[in-house]
Enzyme design. Structure first.
Site, PDB file in Angstrom:
ATOM      1  N   SER A  71       0.883  -1.244   0.024  1.00 13.44           N
ATOM      2  CA  SER A  71       0.113  -0.034   0.079  1.00 13.44           C
ATOM      3  C   SER A  71       0.736   1.237   0.142  1.00 13.44           C
ATOM      4  O   SER A  71       2.287   1.092  -0.135  1.00 13.44           O
ATOM      5  CB  SER A  71      -0.854  -0.103   1.416  1.00 13.44           C
ATOM      6  OG  SER A  71      -1.935   1.116   1.128  1.00 13.44           O
ATOM      7  N   ARG A 104       0.392  -4.069  -6.911  1.00 19.99           N
ATOM      8  CA  ARG A 104      -0.944  -4.516  -6.350  1.00 19.99           C
ATOM      9  C   ARG A 104      -2.241  -3.556  -7.001  1.00 19.99           C
ATOM     10  O   ARG A 104      -1.947  -2.429  -7.030  1.00 19.99           O
ATOM     11  CB  ARG A 104      -1.165  -4.440  -4.841  1.00 19.99           C
ATOM     12  CG  ARG A 104      -2.330  -4.747  -4.273  1.00 19.99           C
ATOM     13  CD  ARG A 104      -2.409  -6.344  -3.995  1.00 19.99           C
ATOM     14  NE  ARG A 104      -3.668  -6.791  -2.905  1.00 19.99           N
ATOM     15  CZ  ARG A 104      -4.817  -7.093  -3.604  1.00 19.99           C
ATOM     16  NH1 ARG A 104      -5.031  -7.219  -5.089  1.00 19.99           N
ATOM     17  NH2 ARG A 104      -5.515  -7.552  -2.818  1.00 19.99           N
ATOM     18  N   THR A 121      -7.463   2.187   3.290  1.00 15.38           N
ATOM     19  CA  THR A 121      -7.221   1.331   4.721  1.00 15.38           C
ATOM     20  C   THR A 121      -8.206   1.885   5.644  1.00 15.38           C
ATOM     21  O   THR A 121      -9.027   1.016   6.421  1.00 15.38           O
ATOM     22  CB  THR A 121      -5.986   1.912   5.215  1.00 15.38           C
ATOM     23  OG1 THR A 121      -4.944   1.672   4.177  1.00 15.38           O
ATOM     24  CG2 THR A 121      -5.565   0.933   6.501  1.00 15.38           C
ATOM     25  N   CYS A 167       1.303  -6.985 -17.110  1.00 11.68           N
ATOM     26  CA  CYS A 167       1.750  -7.666 -15.809  1.00 11.68           C
ATOM     27  C   CYS A 167       3.189  -7.066 -15.384  1.00 11.68           C
ATOM     28  O   CYS A 167       4.252  -6.827 -16.078  1.00 11.68           O
ATOM     29  CB  CYS A 167       2.011  -9.203 -16.235  1.00 11.68           C
ATOM     30  SG  CYS A 167       2.948  -9.950 -14.442  1.00 11.68           S
ATOM     31  N   CYS A 223       4.959 -14.520 -10.289  1.00 12.44           N
ATOM     32  CA  CYS A 223       3.688 -13.722  -9.872  1.00 12.44           C
ATOM     33  C   CYS A 223       3.703 -13.004  -8.586  1.00 12.44           C
ATOM     34  O   CYS A 223       3.970 -13.654  -7.543  1.00 12.44           O
ATOM     35  CB  CYS A 223       2.398 -14.464  -9.887  1.00 12.44           C
ATOM     36  SG  CYS A 223       0.902 -13.862  -9.498  1.00 12.44           S
ATOM     37  N   CYS A 234      -0.660  -9.386  -7.894  1.00 12.92           N
ATOM     38  CA  CYS A 234      -1.363  -7.932  -7.995  1.00 12.92           C
ATOM     39  C   CYS A 234      -2.785  -8.311  -8.748  1.00 12.92           C
ATOM     40  O   CYS A 234      -3.281  -7.166  -8.459  1.00 12.92           O
ATOM     41  CB  CYS A 234      -0.393  -6.951  -8.895  1.00 12.92           C
ATOM     42  SG  CYS A 234      -0.674  -7.648 -10.616  1.00 12.92           S
ATOM     43  N   CYS A 284      -3.992  -8.960 -14.142  1.00 11.25           N
ATOM     44  CA  CYS A 284      -4.181  -9.795 -15.499  1.00 11.25           C
ATOM     45  C   CYS A 284      -5.701 -10.279 -15.422  1.00 11.25           C
ATOM     46  O   CYS A 284      -6.138 -10.325 -16.554  1.00 11.25           O
ATOM     47  CB  CYS A 284      -3.102 -11.088 -15.718  1.00 11.25           C
ATOM     48  SG  CYS A 284      -2.999 -12.121 -14.096  1.00 11.25           S
TER      49      CYS A 284
HETATM   50  C1  LIG Z   1      -0.256   1.170  -4.617  1.00  8.94           C
HETATM   51  C2  LIG Z   1      -1.174   1.367  -3.441  1.00  8.94           C
HETATM   52  C3  LIG Z   1      -1.172   2.595  -2.767  1.00  8.94           C
HETATM   53  C4  LIG Z   1      -2.095   2.856  -1.826  1.00  8.94           C
HETATM   54  N1  LIG Z   1      -2.187   3.918  -0.950  1.00  8.94           N
HETATM   55  C5  LIG Z   1      -2.931   4.063  -0.009  1.00  8.94           C
HETATM   56  C6  LIG Z   1      -2.682   5.031   1.110  1.00  8.94           C
HETATM   57  O1  LIG Z   1      -1.909   5.791   0.860  1.00  8.94           O
HETATM   58  N2  LIG Z   1      -3.700   5.124   2.062  1.00  8.94           N
HETATM   59  C7  LIG Z   1      -4.667   4.283   2.259  1.00  8.94           C
HETATM   60  O2  LIG Z   1      -5.341   4.322   3.146  1.00  8.94           O
HETATM   61  N3  LIG Z   1      -4.895   3.123   1.263  1.00  8.94           N
HETATM   62  C8  LIG Z   1      -3.965   3.101   0.320  1.00  8.94           C
HETATM   63  N4  LIG Z   1      -4.239   2.071  -0.519  1.00  8.94           N
HETATM   64  C9  LIG Z   1      -5.389   1.174  -0.527  1.00  8.94           C
HETATM   65  C10 LIG Z   1      -5.424   0.025   0.689  1.00  8.94           C
HETATM   66  O3  LIG Z   1      -3.929  -0.458   0.777  1.00  8.94           O
HETATM   67  C11 LIG Z   1      -6.362  -0.507   0.448  1.00  8.94           C
HETATM   68  O4  LIG Z   1      -7.403  -0.299   0.406  1.00  8.94           O
HETATM   69  C12 LIG Z   1      -6.411  -1.681   1.725  1.00  8.94           C
HETATM   70  O5  LIG Z   1      -5.424  -2.546   2.109  1.00  8.94           O
HETATM   71  C13 LIG Z   1      -7.687  -2.593   1.665  1.00  8.94           C
HETATM   72  O6  LIG Z   1      -7.923  -3.491   2.807  1.00  8.94           O
HETATM   73  P1  LIG Z   1      -8.368  -4.880   2.567  1.00  8.94           P
HETATM   74  O7  LIG Z   1      -8.316  -5.393   4.040  1.00  8.94           O
HETATM   75  O8  LIG Z   1      -9.920  -4.789   2.088  1.00  8.94           O
HETATM   76  O9  LIG Z   1      -7.627  -5.833   1.852  1.00  8.94           O
HETATM   77  P2  LIG Z   1      -5.919  -6.042   1.593  1.00  8.94           P
HETATM   78  O10 LIG Z   1      -5.341  -5.051   2.415  1.00  8.94           O
HETATM   79  O11 LIG Z   1      -5.660  -6.338   0.279  1.00  8.94           O
HETATM   80  O12 LIG Z   1      -5.859  -7.693   2.575  1.00  8.94           O
HETATM   81  C14 LIG Z   1      -6.561  -8.623   1.966  1.00  8.94           C
HETATM   82  C15 LIG Z   1      -5.745  -9.790   2.605  1.00  8.94           C
HETATM   83  O13 LIG Z   1      -6.534 -10.902   2.279  1.00  8.94           O
HETATM   84  C16 LIG Z   1      -5.493 -11.887   1.828  1.00  8.94           C
HETATM   85  N5  LIG Z   1      -6.270 -12.688   0.558  1.00  8.94           N
HETATM   86  C17 LIG Z   1      -6.714 -12.507  -0.542  1.00  8.94           C
HETATM   87  N6  LIG Z   1      -7.349 -13.505  -0.993  1.00  8.94           N
HETATM   88  C18 LIG Z   1      -7.244 -14.578  -0.062  1.00  8.94           C
HETATM   89  C19 LIG Z   1      -7.604 -15.894  -0.122  1.00  8.94           C
HETATM   90  N7  LIG Z   1      -8.236 -16.315  -1.231  1.00  8.94           N
HETATM   91  N8  LIG Z   1      -7.522 -16.689   0.962  1.00  8.94           N
HETATM   92  C20 LIG Z   1      -6.734 -16.106   1.978  1.00  8.94           C
HETATM   93  N9  LIG Z   1      -6.192 -14.676   2.046  1.00  8.94           N
HETATM   94  C21 LIG Z   1      -6.424 -14.121   0.975  1.00  8.94           C
HETATM   95  C22 LIG Z   1      -4.346 -11.124   0.948  1.00  8.94           C
HETATM   96  O14 LIG Z   1      -3.084 -11.785   1.006  1.00  8.94           O
HETATM   97  C23 LIG Z   1      -4.555  -9.786   1.792  1.00  8.94           C
HETATM   98  O15 LIG Z   1      -3.712 -10.211   3.070  1.00  8.94           O
HETATM   99  C24 LIG Z   1      -3.303   1.730  -1.621  1.00  8.94           C
HETATM  100  C25 LIG Z   1      -3.230   0.730  -2.483  1.00  8.94           C
HETATM  101  C26 LIG Z   1      -2.246   0.257  -3.387  1.00  8.94           C
HETATM  102  C27 LIG Z   1      -2.386  -0.718  -4.113  1.00  8.94           C
HETATM  103  S1  SF4 Z   2      -1.467 -11.181 -10.725  1.00 14.46           S
HETATM  104 FE1  SF4 Z   2      -1.158 -11.399 -12.947  1.00 14.46          FE
HETATM  105  S2  SF4 Z   2      -0.359  -9.239 -13.470  1.00 14.46           S
HETATM  106 FE2  SF4 Z   2      -0.164  -9.567 -11.301  1.00 14.46          FE
HETATM  107  S3  SF4 Z   2       1.871 -10.193 -11.249  1.00 14.46           S
HETATM  108 FE3  SF4 Z   2       0.585 -12.175 -11.179  1.00 14.46          FE
HETATM  109  S4  SF4 Z   2       0.306 -12.855 -13.479  1.00 14.46           S
HETATM  110 FE4  SF4 Z   2       1.214 -10.703 -13.348  1.00 14.46          FE
END
Ligand SMILES: Cc1cc2nc3c(=O)[nH]c(=O)nc-3n(C[C@H](O)[C@H](O)[C@H](O)COP(=O)(O)OP(=O)(O)OC[C@H]3O[C@@H](n4cnc5c(N)ncnc54)[C@H](O)[C@@H]3O)c2cc1C
Ligand code: SF4
Lengths: 248, 532
Positions: free
Chosen positions: B51, B297, B333, B478, B501, B504, B507
């Site tokens: 994040s 991601r 978050t 990707c 992979c 993220c 794809c």
């Molecule tokens: C580049 C980037 C920058 C960001 N910047 C900010 C920011 O500055 N401030 C902010 O507040 N937010 C930011 N965000 C957004 C923030 O990270 C997300 O909104 C937040 O993480 C969402 O929380 P979540 O618990 O819904 O999902 P996630 O944090 O994605 O957690 C999901 C969890 O579930 C696990 N999981 C997924 N599928 C399965 C499965 N089938 N079985 C078991 N486990 C699984 C994953 O491994 C992960 O640990 C950013 C996001 C990105 C990508």
């Molecule tokens: S999830 Fe798909 S796009 Fe992301 S790293 Fe894996 S293969 Fe590449």
């Protein structure tokens, strides 16, 4: 017979090691920590011996910080019966570790001590051998096969020349090599059960072990990065490139 | 196949992110006796978390008030906000949109924060199992009620047959299963389809975020400085921008987001990020520094109008698995945490899932999403119309009488205009050299003997239609270089380097034919992110 297995908490082998900018050590903040892979193999062997009715109890021991309980819990989830953590926030040298393990060996009187041939963080490859010497018992290092029969362990060792098979009297110390076995996956219910297995925490100071003179680490440095490779199209190009580098 | 081993819990939570953990903690606070199980696909909590992250502390203050004293991870109070529009040579300062004023917020590593929250949850008695991905949803006989989740098998051979260490995944059953997989969860995707949860909402839209953590020479950074940029090197019709956050100990978090509704099939998000780092005002910051870790991601961008129904019989969809992120703030978050806490409160009071969706919409978080609903879609027409629309929406506080539409990202690619893609990019000097060099810093790992977890339904499509129409965009979007078109004795074919992979999900989202399906690999596989 009891088997004592030593498990060290180390930075996971998949983690890219980062040296702290001031060279004072390795940055472990946020890094995944695991059981030293060779120790995990040692534990798997102990569990297989128990499952084959060659042993009654498997005890896992770690010397490390409070957080090393995680690795011991993993060991218990794999199937060990109980765990001992000798708690120390400072890293211990191989001789110190051997002395600590020796103290535990004297208390527990195992018929076999199994541990990894080395830890993947400091690569010392000394603790098992030193423990055998302190204990005054035989050692079989770099094991790729272990068979127990009565009072004897027949151990196949991976040596430079090939495989060497030796027989040692028990009690003994055996250190495991990579090919000894492939550790099992832990199952979810076993992780839950492991939370209820005994884990005894003993502060290092209370063990009364004399630390050996410490060897002082002067500086840590990452290896120089490798230069990018270069593809040549023809044999001539290859020869020219080799000549340029003074290889030919 | 024989009966699988089963285990029963009151509540099962899939995914230990901010949403799942906030929910687990709140449930335990409300009812300490309750049996709660959380499964997580990463080997350690936070290992797959990437994040920004500047976070709003409100929900965390409410959930774990002691965090301000006890939280040990990276956490730097926000000091100075800056918002700039880049062109190739320079930049112009822009007024700060209200969502980007970060006074009172904190820059954290979300990976660190999640690991700490996981400890807090365990201390409350939550059963937390990292290294166990949910691989399938379980339904009752009618197929109309979720009963739990099947965990992935371990130790399969590449052809799917059991290997020597094969361990069958168990079935975890629960009265309520809460899906908190984050953006584009693969079970969430299945549920949305199964229960038609999106029947009344618009298509979900996404962006891809890439990030690097750098160690820089002394005295270059002002800890707490928050810079966001838009403009160069993105084409005018493509949404996105950068984030540059100065942490403590001379560390810098730098990242780049590209809206996945981009139209040009030749676009390479990774290359754009690298170009951005070479901007004359950014490059001097990084030169002489060293990369500590990298990753990528996807993030949800659809907002209010794309939220699917979040409740269904036996299950809830929370956090970014549903899509609660606030795009104009690029913050998800605090929203994910709120949706998790609200889910806990709802279940505790109502003893049923029904009504959660309405309750979320009516909550402070739901209202926050509603206010900003028209900002992101305003950028469909390009940067300048988007900015003008954003200004209007902000002025009116979202009280415009309309709601703009979203379109599915995979339908936005324009076919190639006869020309092959230009693969010549301006020279770069900063690391990483390429995507493979970048993946190295993600420390990603998949046991090579397991089945490929990226399922391509029709590989004929790749070598014919997709190649002609779009020149195989998977080979470019990707961020880990997983997809390659190779030509060998067997002819032209798609090669999938699944071991690289980083999970993220791009794809799964952007493939124009929806031909690629991300599935969960063996437990614990994937990136080993450190402080991302
Ligand atoms: C580049 C980037 C920058 C960001 N910047 C900010 C920011 O500055 N401030 C902010 O507040 N937010 C930011 N965000 C957004 C923030 O990270 C997300 O909104 C937040 O993480 C969402 O929380 P979540 O618990 O819904 O999902 P996630 O944090 O994605 O957690 C999901 C969890 O579930 C696990 N999981 C997924 N599928 C399965 C499965 N089938 N079985 C078991 N486990 C699984 C994953 O491994 C992960 O640990 C950013 C996001 C990105 C990508
Ligand atoms: S999830 Fe798909 S796009 Fe992301 S790293 Fe894996 S293969 Fe590449």
């Amino acid at each position: 017979m009891k088997i004592l297995v030593a498990l060290k908490r180390v930075v996971d082998y998949n983690v890219r090691i980062q040296v702290k900018p001031d060279g004072s050590g390795v940055a472990v903040e946020g890094a995944k920590m695991s059981i030293n892979p060779f120790d995990e193999i040692a534990l798997e062997e102990a569990l297989r011996l128990k499952e084959a009715d060659k042993a009654e109890e498997v005890i896992v021991v770690s010397i490390g910080p409070e957080a090393a309980q995680q690795q011991l819990r993993t060991g218990l989830a794999m199937g060990a019966d109980r765990a001992i953590l000798v708690q120390s926030d400072e890293a211990v040298s191989p001789l110190h570790a051997a002395r600590i393990l020796h103290t535990l060996v004297q208390a527990e009187q195992p018929g076999l001590v199994l541990l990894g041939k080395q830890a993947i963080d400091d690569d010392s490859n000394q603790t098992g051998q030193m423990l055998a010497a302190l204990w005054g018992r035989p050692q079989a290092t770099f094991a790729s096969k272990v068979a127990l029969e009565g009072e004897t362990a027949t151990v196949t060792r991976e040596v430079d020349a090939g495989l060497e098979t030796i027989a040692v009297d028990l009690p003994a110390v055996i250190t495991s090599d990579l090919r000894l076995n492939e550790p099992r996956f832990v199952k979810l219910p076993d992780i839950m059960k492991a939370k209820r297995k005994p884990l005894d925490i003993r502060p290092l100071e209370e063990l009364g072990v004399t630390p050996p003179p410490a060897c002082q680490i002067v500086r840590w440095r990452a290896p120089e990065p490798r230069q990018a490779g270069h593809k040549v199209e023809t044999v001539d190009e290859l020869l020219t490139a080799l000549k340029e580098r003074g290889v030919l | 196949m024989s009966e699988r081993e089963q285990m029963q819990f009151q509540t099962l939570i899939v995914g230990a992110g901010p949403a799942g953990l906030a929910c687990a903690i709140r449930l335990k606070q409300l009812d300490p006796e309750q049996e709660i199980c959380v499964i997580e696909k990463a080997a350690v909590p936070g290992g797959h978390t990437l994040s920004g992250a500047v976070i709003e502390p409100g929900p965390l203050d409410a959930l774990l008030p002691h965090w301000r004293e006890q939280y040990p991870g990276i956490c730097v109070p926000a000091q100075r906000d800056e918002f700039r529009l880049l062109n190739a040579r320079g930049s112009r300062k822009l007024p700060l949109p209200p969502g980007m004023k970060n006074h009172g917020n904190f820059i954290v590593s979300l990976g660190n924060l999640v690991a700490w929250m996981a400890e807090q949850a365990e201390a409350l008695g939550v059963e937390l199992f990292p290294g166990f991905p949910g691989s399938e949803v379980l339904f009752d006989e009618s197929g109309q009620r979720v009963t739990g989740v099947r965990i992935g098998d371990m130790g399969l051979n590449a052809d799917g047959s059991p290997g020597p260490n094969y361990t069958e995944g168990m079935d975890l059953l629960a009265e309520t299963t809460i899906f908190a997989e984050g953006c584009r969860g693969h079970l969430g995707k299945q549920l949305i389809r199964h229960f038609r949860l999106d029947a009344d909402s618009q298509p979900q839209t996404y962006g891809i975020g890439m990030k690097e953590l750098w160690q820089l020479p002394e005295q270059r950074l002002e800890a707490g400085h928050i810079l966001h940029t838009i403009g160069w090197p993105l084409p005018g019709d493509t949404y996105g921008g950068s984030f540059v956050y100065a942490l403590d100990d001379n560390r810098l978090a730098i990242g780049f987001v590209v809206g996945l509704d981009y139209a040009d099939p030749c676009l390479e998000p990774f290359e754009l990020f690298q170009q951005f780092k070479h901007h004359p005002e950014i490059r001097p910051l990084l030169e002489g520094g060293e990369i500590l870790s990298t990753g990528a991601r996807a993030l949800v961008e659809g907002g209010w109008q794309s939220l699917p129904r979040m409740d269904m019989p036996g299950a809830l969809l929370i956090g970014d698995d549903a899509g609660t992120l606030n795009v104009p703030k690029i913050k998800g978050t605090h929203m994910a945490m709120q949706s998790g806490m609200l889910a806990a409160e709802h279940l505790h009071e109502q003893q049923q899932t029904t009504g959660y969706h309405q309750r979320f919409l009516a909550s402070a978080a739901g209202k926050e999403l509603h206010r900003v609903r028209n900002i992101r879609p305003g950028f469909h027409k390009g940067l300048w119309p988007g900015m003008a629309n954003a200004a209007l929406e902000t002025l009116l506080g979202g009280r415009t009488p309309w709601t703009l539409h979203n379109h599915a990202d995979h339908e936005q690619l324009h076919p190639l205009a006869g020309q092959p893609c230009n693969t010549q990019h301006p020279a770069r000097s900063l690391p990483p050299r390429d995507r493979l060099a970048s993946v190295y810093f993600a420390a990603t790992e998949h046991e090579e003997s397991q089945p490929v977890h990226l399922k391509v339904a029709d590989t004929e499509l790749c070598i014919n239609q997709c190649r002609e129409q779009y020149a195989n965009p998977c080979t470019r979007f990707c961020p880990a270089g997983v997809y390659e078109m190779v030509e060998d004795e067997q002819g032209l074919r798609l090669q999938i380097n699944a071991a690289n992979c980083v999970h993220c999900k791009t794809c799964d989202i952007k493939d124009p034919y929806q031909n690629i399906h991300w599935t969960a690999p063996e437990g614990g596989s994937g990136p080993n992110y450190q402080n991302l």
